[in-house]
Design a protein around this motif. Structure first.
Motif, short mmCIF file in Angstrom:
data_model
loop_
_atom_site.label_atom_id
_atom_site.label_comp_id
_atom_site.label_asym_id
_atom_site.label_seq_id
_atom_site.Cartn_x
_atom_site.Cartn_y
_atom_site.Cartn_z
N ASP A 91 47.83 24.81 45.00
CA ASP A 91 47.43 23.14 44.51
C ASP A 91 47.19 23.43 42.13
OD1 ASP A 91 48.09 21.94 46.06
OD2 ASP A 91 45.48 21.57 47.08
N ARG A 138 50.95 22.78 40.83
CA ARG A 138 51.63 21.15 40.65
C ARG A 138 50.51 20.63 39.18
NH1 ARG A 138 52.16 22.00 46.05
NH2 ARG A 138 50.18 21.52 46.79
N ARG A 139 49.17 20.89 38.99
CA ARG A 139 48.65 20.16 37.95
C ARG A 139 48.81 21.20 36.83
NH1 ARG A 139 42.46 22.38 38.69
NH2 ARG A 139 42.31 21.60 36.82
#
Length: 214
Positions: A36, A39-40
Motif C-alpha cells: 500500500d 502505491r502511495r
C-alpha cells in the motif's frame, strides 16, 4: 509544430516499495507485489511529475516499473513507450528473494567471494556490477544521442540510476554505493551536448494521503 528545446531533459524514477523491499529481500529480475505504501509512492510521483510534458518513456520490463509508468502516464495523450531490458535491476541469481542473513547462512563462501571481487563479483547465476554497467552503457548512450531536445522519463531501479550518476559525475562505478537512491525517488539531469547538469538526485515527493486524489 512544437519548437525543440536546445537541451535534453532526463528524469529517472525508481519504483515504489514492494513486499520484497519491505522485508529487505534481494529483488532484481523477479517481481513482487507493491505494498500500500508503494502505491502511495506511485501516486505521489505521478502528482509531482504531472505538469512535465514528457515526449518519450523508457521502462524496465517488470511489473513494479510498468505500474509506476502507468500511474505517471494516466490521463496524458499517448506518447512513445519503450520497454528496454537493459534498464533492469542487477540480477541476483540464486540470491533472488533471500534476505542478507539467509544468503550468509546458505552461501557464506559465495558471498565472501562476491564481495572480495569488487565490481566483478556476482552470485551464482547472477550478474556483477560490471555486467550491469556493460549492458546499460549502450542504452544510456542512446538516450544521450538519439533523442536530442526531448524530455525523457526513465522508469527503472536503484542500480541503473546509481551507475548513470557515476558516469555523469566522472566517478568509478565501484563508488555507486555512495549515491542513495530511495524507493519512489526522482533523479533529474539536463544535457547540453556532451555537458550534463545534475538537476536533482533522490528527490522523494510528499506522499499522497489515504483517500487523497493524485
Amino acid at each position: 509544430m512544437t519548437a525543440r528545446s536546445r537541451h535534453t531533459s532526463i528524469w529517472l524514477v525508481r519504483h515504489g516499495q514492494t513486499e520484497a523491499n519491505r522485508h529487505r529481500r534481494y529483488l532484481g529480475r523477479g517481481d513482487s507485489p507493491l505494498t500500500d505504501y508503494g502505491r502511495r509512492q506511485h501516486a505521489a510521483l505521478a502528482r509531482r511529475l504531472r505538469a512535465l510534458p514528457f515526449t518519450r518513456v523508457i521502462v524496465s520490463p517488470t511489473e513494479r516499473t510498468r505500474a509506476l509508468a502507468a500511474a505517471i502516464l494516466d490521463g496524458r495523450s499517448p506518447i512513445p513507450v519503450l520497454e528496454d531490458p537493459r534498464w533492469r535491476e542487477i540480477d541476483h541469481g540464486r540470491w533472488e528473494g533471500l534476505t542478507y542473513r539467509e544468503v550468509m547462512q546458505r552461501f557464506p563462501a559465495e558471498a565472501q567471494a562476491r564481495w572480495a571481487a569488487g565490481i566483478d563479483g556476482r552470485p551464482a547465476e547472477g550478474e556483477s556490477l560490471a555486467d550491469v554497467a556493460n549492458r546499460l552503457a549502450p542504452a544510456w548512450d542512446e538516450v544521450l544521442t538519439q533523442y536530442p531536445g526531448e524530455r525523457i522519463l526513465i522508469v527503472t531501479h536503484a542500480t541503473p540510476i546509481q551507475l548513470v550518476i557515476c558516469w555523469c559525475c566522472g566517478q568509478p562505478i565501484a563508488e555507486h554505493w555512495r549515491w542513495r537512491v530511495d524507493l519512489g525517488s526522482i533523479t533529474a539531469l539536463d544535457t547540453y551536448g556532451t555537458t550534463i547538469i545534475v538537476r536533482t538526485v533522490n528527490a522523494v515527493p510528499r506522499l499522497v494521503g489515504a483517500g487523497e486524489s493524485v
